[in-house]
Structures are given as C-alpha cells and as structure tokens.
Design a protein around this motif. Structure first.
Motif, PDB file in Angstrom:
ATOM      1  N   TRP A  27       0.848  -1.184   0.000  1.00 47.57           N
ATOM      2  CA  TRP A  27       0.000   0.000   0.000  1.00 47.57           C
ATOM      3  C   TRP A  27       0.883   1.233   0.000  1.00 47.57           C
ATOM      4  CZ3 TRP A  27      -5.143  -0.525  -0.874  1.00 47.57           C
ATOM      5  CH2 TRP A  27      -5.663  -1.797  -0.731  1.00 47.57           C
ATOM      6  N   ARG A  28       0.818   2.033   1.016  1.00 45.88           N
ATOM      7  CA  ARG A  28       1.648   3.242   1.095  1.00 45.88           C
ATOM      8  C   ARG A  28       2.776   3.064   2.113  1.00 45.88           C
ATOM      9  NH1 ARG A  28      -2.511   8.269   0.636  1.00 45.88           N
ATOM     10  NH2 ARG A  28      -3.507   7.531  -1.267  1.00 45.88           N
ATOM     11  N   GLU A  29       3.073   1.857   2.429  1.00 48.50           N
ATOM     12  CA  GLU A  29       4.090   1.536   3.430  1.00 48.50           C
ATOM     13  C   GLU A  29       5.294   0.900   2.745  1.00 48.50           C
ATOM     14  OE1 GLU A  29       4.259  -2.008   6.553  1.00 48.50           O
ATOM     15  OE2 GLU A  29       2.672  -0.574   6.976  1.00 48.50           O
ATOM     16  N   LEU A  30       6.478   1.329   3.149  1.00 50.25           N
ATOM     17  CA  LEU A  30       7.720   0.739   2.652  1.00 50.25           C
ATOM     18  C   LEU A  30       8.448   0.079   3.810  1.00 50.25           C
ATOM     19  CD1 LEU A  30       9.059   3.657   0.445  1.00 50.25           C
ATOM     20  CD2 LEU A  30       7.828   1.637  -0.313  1.00 50.25           C
ATOM     21  N   ASN A  31       8.966  -1.103   3.578  1.00 56.76           N
ATOM     22  CA  ASN A  31       9.769  -1.817   4.567  1.00 56.76           C
ATOM     23  C   ASN A  31      11.058  -2.264   3.902  1.00 56.76           C
ATOM     24  OD1 ASN A  31       8.131  -2.306   7.113  1.00 56.76           O
ATOM     25  ND2 ASN A  31       6.690  -2.914   5.530  1.00 56.76           N
ATOM     26  N   PHE A  32      12.102  -2.337   4.682  1.00 58.99           N
ATOM     27  CA  PHE A  32      13.368  -2.883   4.216  1.00 58.99           C
ATOM     28  C   PHE A  32      13.627  -4.159   4.999  1.00 58.99           C
ATOM     29  CE2 PHE A  32      13.738   1.618   3.294  1.00 58.99           C
ATOM     30  CZ  PHE A  32      14.210   1.591   1.993  1.00 58.99           C
ATOM     31  N   VAL A  33      13.894  -5.243   4.272  1.00 58.51           N
ATOM     32  CA  VAL A  33      14.227  -6.505   4.922  1.00 58.51           C
ATOM     33  C   VAL A  33      15.617  -6.905   4.442  1.00 58.51           C
ATOM     34  CG1 VAL A  33      11.835  -7.251   5.157  1.00 58.51           C
ATOM     35  CG2 VAL A  33      13.110  -7.908   3.133  1.00 58.51           C
ATOM     36  N   PRO A  34      16.402  -7.550   5.292  1.00 59.66           N
ATOM     37  CA  PRO A  34      17.743  -7.971   4.868  1.00 59.66           C
ATOM     38  C   PRO A  34      17.654  -8.831   3.600  1.00 59.66           C
ATOM     39  CG  PRO A  34      17.503  -8.251   7.218  1.00 59.66           C
ATOM     40  CD  PRO A  34      16.139  -7.907   6.686  1.00 59.66           C
ATOM     41  N   TRP A  35      18.400  -8.443   2.586  1.00 68.39           N
ATOM     42  CA  TRP A  35      18.383  -9.128   1.296  1.00 68.39           C
ATOM     43  C   TRP A  35      19.095 -10.468   1.406  1.00 68.39           C
ATOM     44  CZ3 TRP A  35      21.845 -11.034  -2.240  1.00 68.39           C
ATOM     45  CH2 TRP A  35      21.359 -11.276  -3.514  1.00 68.39           C
ATOM     46  N   GLN A  36      18.533 -11.466   0.746  1.00 69.00           N
ATOM     47  CA  GLN A  36      19.149 -12.782   0.599  1.00 69.00           C
ATOM     48  C   GLN A  36      18.986 -13.192  -0.856  1.00 69.00           C
ATOM     49  OE1 GLN A  36      17.170 -15.389   3.311  1.00 69.00           O
ATOM     50  NE2 GLN A  36      18.122 -14.489   5.105  1.00 69.00           N
ATOM     51  N   PRO A  37      19.888 -13.988  -1.404  1.00 69.39           N
ATOM     52  CA  PRO A  37      19.796 -14.381  -2.816  1.00 69.39           C
ATOM     53  C   PRO A  37      18.443 -14.983  -3.196  1.00 69.39           C
ATOM     54  CG  PRO A  37      21.921 -15.026  -1.947  1.00 69.39           C
ATOM     55  CD  PRO A  37      21.100 -14.529  -0.777  1.00 69.39           C
ATOM     56  N   VAL A  38      17.809 -15.715  -2.304  1.00 61.23           N
ATOM     57  CA  VAL A  38      16.523 -16.352  -2.614  1.00 61.23           C
ATOM     58  C   VAL A  38      15.433 -15.317  -2.879  1.00 61.23           C
ATOM     59  CG1 VAL A  38      15.755 -16.606  -0.223  1.00 61.23           C
ATOM     60  CG2 VAL A  38      15.004 -18.243  -1.950  1.00 61.23           C
ATOM     61  N   ILE A  39      15.550 -14.119  -2.332  1.00 61.53           N
ATOM     62  CA  ILE A  39      14.552 -13.068  -2.532  1.00 61.53           C
ATOM     63  C   ILE A  39      14.543 -12.591  -3.982  1.00 61.53           C
ATOM     64  CG2 ILE A  39      13.883 -10.716  -1.882  1.00 61.53           C
ATOM     65  CD1 ILE A  39      14.986 -11.279   0.889  1.00 61.53           C
ATOM     66  N   GLU A  40      15.664 -12.669  -4.658  1.00 63.10           N
ATOM     67  CA  GLU A  40      15.758 -12.175  -6.027  1.00 63.10           C
ATOM     68  C   GLU A  40      14.760 -12.874  -6.956  1.00 63.10           C
ATOM     69  OE1 GLU A  40      17.067  -9.153  -8.200  1.00 63.10           O
ATOM     70  OE2 GLU A  40      17.688  -9.541  -6.159  1.00 63.10           O
ATOM     71  N   LYS A  41      14.370 -14.097  -6.616  1.00 58.48           N
ATOM     72  CA  LYS A  41      13.382 -14.828  -7.408  1.00 58.48           C
ATOM     73  C   LYS A  41      12.019 -14.149  -7.383  1.00 58.48           C
ATOM     74  CE  LYS A  41      15.547 -19.243  -6.432  1.00 58.48           C
ATOM     75  NZ  LYS A  41      15.403 -20.536  -5.765  1.00 58.48           N
ATOM     76  N   ALA A  42      11.772 -13.287  -6.403  1.00 56.36           N
ATOM     77  CA  ALA A  42      10.476 -12.632  -6.231  1.00 56.36           C
ATOM     78  C   ALA A  42      10.428 -11.244  -6.855  1.00 56.36           C
ATOM     79  CB  ALA A  42      10.141 -12.532  -4.746  1.00 56.36           C
ATOM     80  N   LEU A  43      11.425 -10.875  -7.637  1.00 57.68           N
ATOM     81  CA  LEU A  43      11.465  -9.549  -8.230  1.00 57.68           C
ATOM     82  C   LEU A  43      10.163  -9.245  -8.963  1.00 57.68           C
ATOM     83  CD1 LEU A  43      13.227  -7.053  -8.650  1.00 57.68           C
ATOM     84  CD2 LEU A  43      14.049  -8.093 -10.752  1.00 57.68           C
ATOM     85  N   GLY A  44       9.482  -8.181  -8.552  1.00 54.42           N
ATOM     86  CA  GLY A  44       8.222  -7.772  -9.153  1.00 54.42           C
ATOM     87  C   GLY A  44       7.015  -8.573  -8.721  1.00 54.42           C
ATOM     88  N   GLN A  45       7.181  -9.507  -7.799  1.00 59.54           N
ATOM     89  CA  GLN A  45       6.096 -10.377  -7.352  1.00 59.54           C
ATOM     90  C   GLN A  45       5.703 -10.082  -5.912  1.00 59.54           C
ATOM     91  OE1 GLN A  45       6.716 -14.586  -7.832  1.00 59.54           O
ATOM     92  NE2 GLN A  45       8.196 -14.249  -9.456  1.00 59.54           N
ATOM     93  N   GLN A  46       4.539 -10.574  -5.547  1.00 55.31           N
ATOM     94  CA  GLN A  46       4.072 -10.546  -4.161  1.00 55.31           C
ATOM     95  C   GLN A  46       4.852 -11.605  -3.384  1.00 55.31           C
ATOM     96  OE1 GLN A  46       1.542  -8.638  -2.784  1.00 55.31           O
ATOM     97  NE2 GLN A  46       1.849  -9.563  -0.794  1.00 55.31           N
ATOM     98  N   PHE A  47       5.279 -11.272  -2.174  1.00 57.18           N
ATOM     99  CA  PHE A  47       5.919 -12.281  -1.339  1.00 57.18           C
ATOM    100  C   PHE A  47       5.701 -11.967   0.131  1.00 57.18           C
ATOM    101  CE2 PHE A  47       9.286  -9.253  -0.905  1.00 57.18           C
ATOM    102  CZ  PHE A  47      10.040  -9.630   0.194  1.00 57.18           C
ATOM    103  N   THR A  48       5.891 -12.965   0.959  1.00 60.95           N
ATOM    104  CA  THR A  48       5.736 -12.837   2.405  1.00 60.95           C
ATOM    105  C   THR A  48       6.936 -13.486   3.076  1.00 60.95           C
ATOM    106  OG1 THR A  48       3.333 -12.952   2.234  1.00 60.95           O
ATOM    107  CG2 THR A  48       4.286 -13.425   4.394  1.00 60.95           C
ATOM    108  N   GLY A  49       7.461 -12.834   4.092  1.00 60.84           N
ATOM    109  CA  GLY A  49       8.533 -13.387   4.909  1.00 60.84           C
ATOM    110  C   GLY A  49       8.065 -13.482   6.344  1.00 60.84           C
TER     111      GLY A  49
END
Length: 70
Positions: A27-49
């Motif tokens: 929505w109008r909220e931005l969060n930063f989460v520690p990047w891991q290589p597996v996250i790159e697979k979600a580029l442009g997609q919805q994801f949950t951690g």
C-alpha cells in the motif's frame, strides 16, 4: 522472540553502506528486509517473509515456501 511477518511486492534491492536490503512495498508503506539471494526470485512479485526464532520462511506468489536458517 515473537513472529514477525512482512509482505508486499519486491520491486528492487537497495544497497546501504553496511548491507543490502530488499525494498518491500505494501500500500503506502515501505519496509526494508535484509536481502538474501533467494529473494531475487520474487522480483516484481508478491511475497511474504515470516521470521521465527533463528530463521525466515519466504513465500513467493504461488511458489512453495522456502525455509532458511540464519
């Protein structure tokens, strides 16, 4: 430690001096989460951690959940 859930769309990563982070927009909220290589697979997609104890489980769109120990 209580469970912490972060979800949204991953549009890009951001490199800070100390570390690389994944930008998560929801929505109008931005969060930063520690990047891991597996996250790159979600580029442009919805994801949950979901952070529990010493690990994080990632759920990318319709993909199966991936568990990673920290």
């Amino acid at each position: 430690m209580p469970e912490q859930r972060r979800s949204g769309i991953y549009p890009r990563s951001v490199q800070f001096v100390s570390r690389k982070y994944a930008l998560v927009e929801r929505w109008r909220e931005l969060n930063f989460v520690p990047w891991q290589p597996v996250i790159e697979k979600a580029l442009g997609q919805q994801f949950t951690g979901l952070a529990r104890g010493s690990g994080i489980s990632w759920d990318f769109g319709r993909m199966r959940r991936l568990g990673l120990g920290m």
